[in-house]
Scaffold this motif. Sequence first.
Motif, PDB file in Angstrom:
ATOM      1  N   SER A   6       0.853  -1.186   0.000  1.00 28.85           N
ATOM      2  CA  SER A   6       0.000   0.000   0.000  1.00 28.85           C
ATOM      3  C   SER A   6       0.886   1.232   0.000  1.00 28.85           C
ATOM      4  O   SER A   6       2.088   1.151   0.276  1.00 28.85           O
ATOM      5  CB  SER A   6      -0.971   0.006   1.188  1.00 28.85           C
ATOM      6  N   ALA A   7       0.265   2.389  -0.321  1.00 30.36           N
ATOM      7  CA  ALA A   7       1.041   3.614  -0.469  1.00 30.36           C
ATOM      8  C   ALA A   7       0.347   4.795   0.177  1.00 30.36           C
ATOM      9  O   ALA A   7      -0.872   4.956   0.070  1.00 30.36           O
ATOM     10  CB  ALA A   7       1.252   3.919  -1.952  1.00 30.36           C
ATOM     11  N   VAL A   8       1.143   5.614   0.832  1.00 34.84           N
ATOM     12  CA  VAL A   8       0.723   6.944   1.244  1.00 34.84           C
ATOM     13  C   VAL A   8       1.345   7.864   0.202  1.00 34.84           C
ATOM     14  O   VAL A   8       2.544   8.126   0.216  1.00 34.84           O
ATOM     15  CB  VAL A   8       1.207   7.284   2.663  1.00 34.84           C
ATOM     16  N   VAL A   9       0.506   8.280  -0.766  1.00 23.61           N
ATOM     17  CA  VAL A   9       0.971   9.093  -1.888  1.00 23.61           C
ATOM     18  C   VAL A   9       0.650  10.549  -1.597  1.00 23.61           C
ATOM     19  O   VAL A   9      -0.507  10.900  -1.340  1.00 23.61           O
ATOM     20  CB  VAL A   9       0.292   8.665  -3.209  1.00 23.61           C
ATOM     21  N   ARG A  13       0.936  19.660  -2.874  1.00 24.33           N
ATOM     22  CA  ARG A  13       0.187  20.433  -1.882  1.00 24.33           C
ATOM     23  C   ARG A  13       0.135  19.724  -0.527  1.00 24.33           C
ATOM     24  O   ARG A  13      -0.525  20.199   0.393  1.00 24.33           O
ATOM     25  CB  ARG A  13      -1.229  20.703  -2.400  1.00 24.33           C
ATOM     26  N   GLY A  14       0.762  18.553  -0.425  1.00 31.10           N
ATOM     27  CA  GLY A  14       0.744  17.802   0.825  1.00 31.10           C
ATOM     28  C   GLY A  14      -0.522  17.005   1.042  1.00 31.10           C
ATOM     29  O   GLY A  14      -0.783  16.533   2.148  1.00 31.10           O
ATOM     30  N   GLU A  15      -1.327  16.852  -0.002  1.00 22.79           N
ATOM     31  CA  GLU A  15      -2.556  16.066   0.091  1.00 22.79           C
ATOM     32  C   GLU A  15      -2.256  14.584  -0.121  1.00 22.79           C
ATOM     33  O   GLU A  15      -1.259  14.232  -0.754  1.00 22.79           O
ATOM     34  CB  GLU A  15      -3.558  16.542  -0.966  1.00 22.79           C
ATOM     35  N   ILE A  16      -3.153  13.733   0.391  1.00 24.54           N
ATOM     36  CA  ILE A  16      -2.998  12.280   0.322  1.00 24.54           C
ATOM     37  C   ILE A  16      -3.995  11.716  -0.681  1.00 24.54           C
ATOM     38  O   ILE A  16      -5.167  12.087  -0.686  1.00 24.54           O
ATOM     39  CB  ILE A  16      -3.202  11.649   1.709  1.00 24.54           C
ATOM     40  N   LEU A  17      -3.532  10.782  -1.497  1.00 28.78           N
ATOM     41  CA  LEU A  17      -4.365  10.121  -2.495  1.00 28.78           C
ATOM     42  C   LEU A  17      -5.129   8.966  -1.851  1.00 28.78           C
ATOM     43  O   LEU A  17      -4.527   8.100  -1.219  1.00 28.78           O
ATOM     44  CB  LEU A  17      -3.477   9.593  -3.627  1.00 28.78           C
ATOM     45  N   LEU A  18      -6.455   8.961  -2.023  1.00 26.87           N
ATOM     46  CA  LEU A  18      -7.300   7.895  -1.490  1.00 26.87           C
ATOM     47  C   LEU A  18      -8.259   7.407  -2.567  1.00 26.87           C
ATOM     48  O   LEU A  18      -8.578   8.143  -3.501  1.00 26.87           O
ATOM     49  CB  LEU A  18      -8.128   8.405  -0.300  1.00 26.87           C
ATOM     50  N   GLY A  19      -8.702   6.179  -2.406  1.00 30.35           N
ATOM     51  CA  GLY A  19      -9.709   5.618  -3.286  1.00 30.35           C
ATOM     52  C   GLY A  19     -10.864   5.069  -2.473  1.00 30.35           C
ATOM     53  O   GLY A  19     -10.667   4.531  -1.383  1.00 30.35           O
ATOM     54  N   MET A 108      -4.916  16.699   4.995  1.00 32.80           N
ATOM     55  CA  MET A 108      -4.876  15.946   6.252  1.00 32.80           C
ATOM     56  C   MET A 108      -6.032  16.314   7.184  1.00 32.80           C
ATOM     57  O   MET A 108      -6.536  15.466   7.902  1.00 32.80           O
ATOM     58  CB  MET A 108      -3.541  16.178   6.976  1.00 32.80           C
ATOM     59  N   ASP A 109      -6.457  17.564   7.154  1.00 36.76           N
ATOM     60  CA  ASP A 109      -7.552  17.964   8.040  1.00 36.76           C
ATOM     61  C   ASP A 109      -8.926  17.735   7.408  1.00 36.76           C
ATOM     62  O   ASP A 109      -9.946  18.114   7.978  1.00 36.76           O
ATOM     63  CB  ASP A 109      -7.396  19.420   8.480  1.00 36.76           C
ATOM     64  N   ALA A 125       4.148   6.959   7.676  1.00 40.27           N
ATOM     65  CA  ALA A 125       4.714   7.450   6.416  1.00 40.27           C
ATOM     66  C   ALA A 125       5.070   8.930   6.494  1.00 40.27           C
ATOM     67  O   ALA A 125       6.011   9.382   5.842  1.00 40.27           O
ATOM     68  CB  ALA A 125       3.732   7.207   5.272  1.00 40.27           C
ATOM     69  N   LEU A 126       4.339   9.675   7.300  1.00 42.02           N
ATOM     70  CA  LEU A 126       4.577  11.121   7.388  1.00 42.02           C
ATOM     71  C   LEU A 126       5.669  11.501   8.377  1.00 42.02           C
ATOM     72  O   LEU A 126       6.069  12.658   8.430  1.00 42.02           O
ATOM     73  CB  LEU A 126       3.273  11.846   7.736  1.00 42.02           C
ATOM     74  N   GLU A 127       6.161  10.541   9.153  1.00 45.76           N
ATOM     75  CA  GLU A 127       7.226  10.825  10.124  1.00 45.76           C
ATOM     76  C   GLU A 127       8.564  10.924   9.386  1.00 45.76           C
ATOM     77  O   GLU A 127       9.196   9.908   9.081  1.00 45.76           O
ATOM     78  CB  GLU A 127       7.282   9.734  11.190  1.00 45.76           C
ATOM     79  N   ASP A 128       8.978  12.157   9.103  1.00 50.85           N
ATOM     80  CA  ASP A 128      10.241  12.360   8.379  1.00 50.85           C
ATOM     81  C   ASP A 128      11.423  11.793   9.165  1.00 50.85           C
ATOM     82  O   ASP A 128      11.546  12.015  10.366  1.00 50.85           O
ATOM     83  CB  ASP A 128      10.470  13.850   8.113  1.00 50.85           C
TER      84      ASP A 128
END
Length: 141
Positions: A6-9, A13-19, A108-109, A125-128
């Motif tokens: 799976s992927a956190v894409v 703009r920092g947005e996440i792709l979802l389906g 994210m919000d 995934a977001l933890e740099d």
Amino acid sequence: MFPTVSAVVLNDRGEILLGQRSDNGQWSLPAGLMDPGEQPAEAIVREVLEETAVQIKVERLAGVALHEVTYPNGDHCQMLNTWFRCRAVGGEARVNDSESIAVGWFAMDGLPELSPFAHRRIRTALEDGAPAWFAQPGETP
């Protein structure tokens, strides 16, 4: 037991792709089964393109965990999921196969309702700079 990815894409703009899944109507991260002989990173690039028409670059391994899934027909499976932090590099997000009824970018919000496992994958995934997450003995994802 099935090997899955799976992927956190993320986009620029920092947005996440979802389906939104066609089998249960729930929103989720792009994901799928690995094909025989396929490396996990290759599999997620293929799956995201197949499901969303978005081309991605894998940035890093974010985690790996076994989780259980029960499908609407009652089938019960264990999935060994490897997830990645990815960056969108091309394409236009859209429904690209029969597995989804909607695809979109979310701030994210403004995320729709997601499973606790999806939230775990997004957080890790977001933890740099963080190492890949894995479940400790006896821990569930």
